[in-house]
Write a protein that holds these residues in place. Structure first.
Motif, PDB file in Angstrom:
ATOM      1  N   UNK A   1      58.340  58.583  52.985  1.00  0.00           N
ATOM      2  CA  UNK A   1      57.529  57.436  52.556  1.00  0.00           C
ATOM      3  C   UNK A   1      57.975  56.943  51.180  1.00  0.00           C
ATOM      4  N   UNK A   2      58.216  57.878  50.257  1.00  0.00           N
ATOM      5  CA  UNK A   2      58.637  57.492  48.906  1.00  0.00           C
ATOM      6  C   UNK A   2      60.022  56.857  48.935  1.00  0.00           C
ATOM      7  N   UNK A   3      60.913  57.425  49.726  1.00  0.00           N
ATOM      8  CA  UNK A   3      62.266  56.858  49.821  1.00  0.00           C
ATOM      9  C   UNK A   3      62.242  55.467  50.443  1.00  0.00           C
ATOM     10  N   UNK A   4      61.399  55.281  51.461  1.00  0.00           N
ATOM     11  CA  UNK A   4      61.284  53.962  52.095  1.00  0.00           C
ATOM     12  C   UNK A   4      60.699  52.957  51.117  1.00  0.00           C
ATOM     13  N   UNK A   5      59.714  53.396  50.337  1.00  0.00           N
ATOM     14  CA  UNK A   5      59.127  52.511  49.332  1.00  0.00           C
ATOM     15  C   UNK A   5      60.188  52.061  48.338  1.00  0.00           C
TER      16      UNK A   5
ATOM     17  N   UNK B   1      45.819  42.713  56.988  1.00  0.00           N
ATOM     18  CA  UNK B   1      44.732  42.648  56.006  1.00  0.00           C
ATOM     19  C   UNK B   1      45.109  43.438  54.752  1.00  0.00           C
ATOM     20  N   UNK B   2      45.751  44.591  54.933  1.00  0.00           N
ATOM     21  CA  UNK B   2      46.150  45.410  53.783  1.00  0.00           C
ATOM     22  C   UNK B   2      47.061  44.630  52.848  1.00  0.00           C
ATOM     23  N   UNK B   3      48.021  43.929  53.413  1.00  0.00           N
ATOM     24  CA  UNK B   3      48.951  43.145  52.599  1.00  0.00           C
ATOM     25  C   UNK B   3      48.233  42.013  51.875  1.00  0.00           C
ATOM     26  N   UNK B   4      47.296  41.381  52.555  1.00  0.00           N
ATOM     27  CA  UNK B   4      46.517  40.305  51.928  1.00  0.00           C
ATOM     28  C   UNK B   4      45.696  40.851  50.760  1.00  0.00           C
TER      29      UNK B   4
ATOM     30  N   UNK C   1      53.424  57.833  55.450  1.00  0.00           N
ATOM     31  CA  UNK C   1      54.698  57.835  56.160  1.00  0.00           C
ATOM     32  C   UNK C   1      55.504  56.603  55.767  1.00  0.00           C
ATOM     33  N   UNK C   2      56.749  56.537  56.239  1.00  0.00           N
ATOM     34  CA  UNK C   2      57.653  55.460  55.836  1.00  0.00           C
ATOM     35  C   UNK C   2      57.146  54.092  56.257  1.00  0.00           C
ATOM     36  N   UNK C   3      56.615  53.988  57.463  1.00  0.00           N
ATOM     37  CA  UNK C   3      56.173  52.675  57.948  1.00  0.00           C
ATOM     38  C   UNK C   3      55.044  52.112  57.081  1.00  0.00           C
ATOM     39  N   UNK C   4      54.095  52.963  56.700  1.00  0.00           N
ATOM     40  CA  UNK C   4      53.010  52.503  55.825  1.00  0.00           C
ATOM     41  C   UNK C   4      53.565  52.050  54.477  1.00  0.00           C
ATOM     42  N   UNK C   5      54.537  52.780  53.952  1.00  0.00           N
ATOM     43  CA  UNK C   5      55.131  52.423  52.661  1.00  0.00           C
ATOM     44  C   UNK C   5      55.826  51.070  52.739  1.00  0.00           C
ATOM     45  N   UNK C   6      56.564  50.845  53.825  1.00  0.00           N
ATOM     46  CA  UNK C   6      57.270  49.567  53.992  1.00  0.00           C
ATOM     47  C   UNK C   6      56.278  48.418  54.093  1.00  0.00           C
ATOM     48  N   UNK C   7      55.208  48.617  54.824  1.00  0.00           N
ATOM     49  CA  UNK C   7      54.193  47.566  54.958  1.00  0.00           C
ATOM     50  C   UNK C   7      53.546  47.259  53.614  1.00  0.00           C
ATOM     51  N   UNK C   8      53.294  48.294  52.808  1.00  0.00           N
ATOM     52  CA  UNK C   8      52.733  48.069  51.469  1.00  0.00           C
ATOM     53  C   UNK C   8      53.701  47.237  50.623  1.00  0.00           C
ATOM     54  N   UNK C   9      54.974  47.596  50.659  1.00  0.00           N
ATOM     55  CA  UNK C   9      55.976  46.879  49.858  1.00  0.00           C
ATOM     56  C   UNK C   9      56.059  45.418  50.257  1.00  0.00           C
ATOM     57  N   UNK C  10      55.920  45.153  51.550  1.00  0.00           N
ATOM     58  CA  UNK C  10      56.041  43.778  52.039  1.00  0.00           C
ATOM     59  C   UNK C  10      54.857  42.895  51.657  1.00  0.00           C
ATOM     60  N   UNK C  11      53.816  43.498  51.088  1.00  0.00           N
ATOM     61  CA  UNK C  11      52.690  42.693  50.610  1.00  0.00           C
ATOM     62  C   UNK C  11      53.135  41.712  49.542  1.00  0.00           C
TER      63      UNK C  11
END
Length: 329
Positions: free
Chosen positions: A39-43, A274-277, A297-307
């Motif tokens: 997750x950290x590496x993906x972020x 909604x999280x990204x918003x 996990x990595x997918x959650x980290x990527x979604x956060x970054x894309x906010x």
């Protein structure tokens, strides 16, 4: 990713910063080390180069995971934010609360920020993180048994030694910040802020704006409440601290989800979650410098970054804010 300077320093951090509390497992049910590292590496790969952790998160586990995740990355392109002042291995200072570690062993948490303790904590953090300096060193909670100037004289010493770049605080009020400034120049205050928890806007945020101190908003997603994925019948894992939290009781969950349904059309229109918003709204709020976002996990980290890619007009921000204001009137 957008980067923002902390206070008047030259330290720039990602507007959305990786929050590594859950990565440590403690109070979140469990941790899967390999997934936390991923997750950290993906972020990082998606621009979230700043990571916020603390020794208490998993009693060293979170810092160790951060250290493992960044060991092959260019150190000058990663910003490590960690903390001091919560001891589980030393019964000294102000008793905070009793808990259990990741193995189920009873532990007592103390707020303690004596000078010798801070020096020792810093050395331990550096070892766990696998680095020779910390970008932002923050007191985790105020310790009523130690004078504030004593604590921050220790931090000033660590800055002089090159082991710490900048000093910050967490959960400090205006009076405490003012006192700490007598010993060291602060760049930031990490405080709880979300759509359902805006008490810091009364006094602390205006003070930080006036004094040019950055605000690091923690729990902007209110521990997952504002994702819209937690329903009134949601079942938490054993050991998850949210199970008994007032914000996760059925009535509060229903009110929150009704609110989220009102702003969801904006997210849908932008092909965002909604999280990204919510994250984008948070870092657009006056006085808020960055938002901390955790991921398991990595997918959650990527979604956060894309906010960061979500762009909100003045009208859209006003619409969301108007519903935030009406949320619990």
């Amino acid at each position: 990713m957008e980067f923002r300077k902390l206070g008047e320093s030259d330290l720039e951090v990602s507007a959305i910063t990786f929050g590594a509390w859950a990565a440590g497992g403690w109070m979140w049910g469990h941790t899967e080390r390999s997934e936390a590292v991923a997750a950290i590496r993906a972020a990082y790969d998606h621009g979230m180069t700043s990571i916020d952790t603390a020794p208490i998160y998993g009693q060293g586990t979170s810092e160790e995971i951060v250290g493992e995740a960044i060991k092959d990355l260019p150190r000058d392109q990663v910003q490590i934010l960690t903390k001091f002042g919560l001891r589980w291995d030393l019964n000294k200072g102000e008793h905070y609360f009793d808990s259990q570690d990741n193995e189920g062993k009873d532990i007592a948490i103390y707020k303690y920020s004596g000078k010798e303790s801070i020096i020792a904590e810093c050395e331990n953090s550096l070892k766990r993180l696998g680095t020779d300096y910390i970008d932002l060193y923050q007191i985790h909670w105020a310790d009523s048994t130690t004078p504030i100037d004593e604590s921050f004289e220790a931090v000033a010493q660590l800055i002089q030694q090159g082991k710490v770049r900048q000093a910050g605080v967490c959960n400090y009020d205006v009076a405490q910040m003012t006192q700490a400034e007598q010993a060291v120049s602060l760049v930031s205050n990490q405080i709880p802020f979300s759509m359902v928890n805006r008490g810091v806007e009364d006094e602390t945020v205006p003070f930080c704006i006036e004094q040019n101190k950055s605000v690091l908003a923690y729990s902007p997603m209110e521990r997952g409440l504002l994702t819209g994925k937690i329903t009134p019948d949601y079942k938490f894992q054993e050991g998850d601290h949210r199970a008994n939290h007032p914000h996760f009781q059925p009535d509060f969950l229903q009110k929150t989800n009704d609110f989220l349904n009102k702003i969801k059309p904006i997210a849908d229109e932008k092909n965002a979650s909604l999280s990204q918003l919510v994250l984008r709204w948070t870092i657009e709020r006056p006085g808020i410098t960055i938002a901390l976002a955790g991921a398991r996990n990595a997918e959650q980290a990527i979604q956060n970054a894309k906010a960061i890619d979500v762009k909100l007009s003045a009208e859209e921000l006003a619409f969301i804010s108007s519903h935030v204001e009406k949320l619990y009137v």
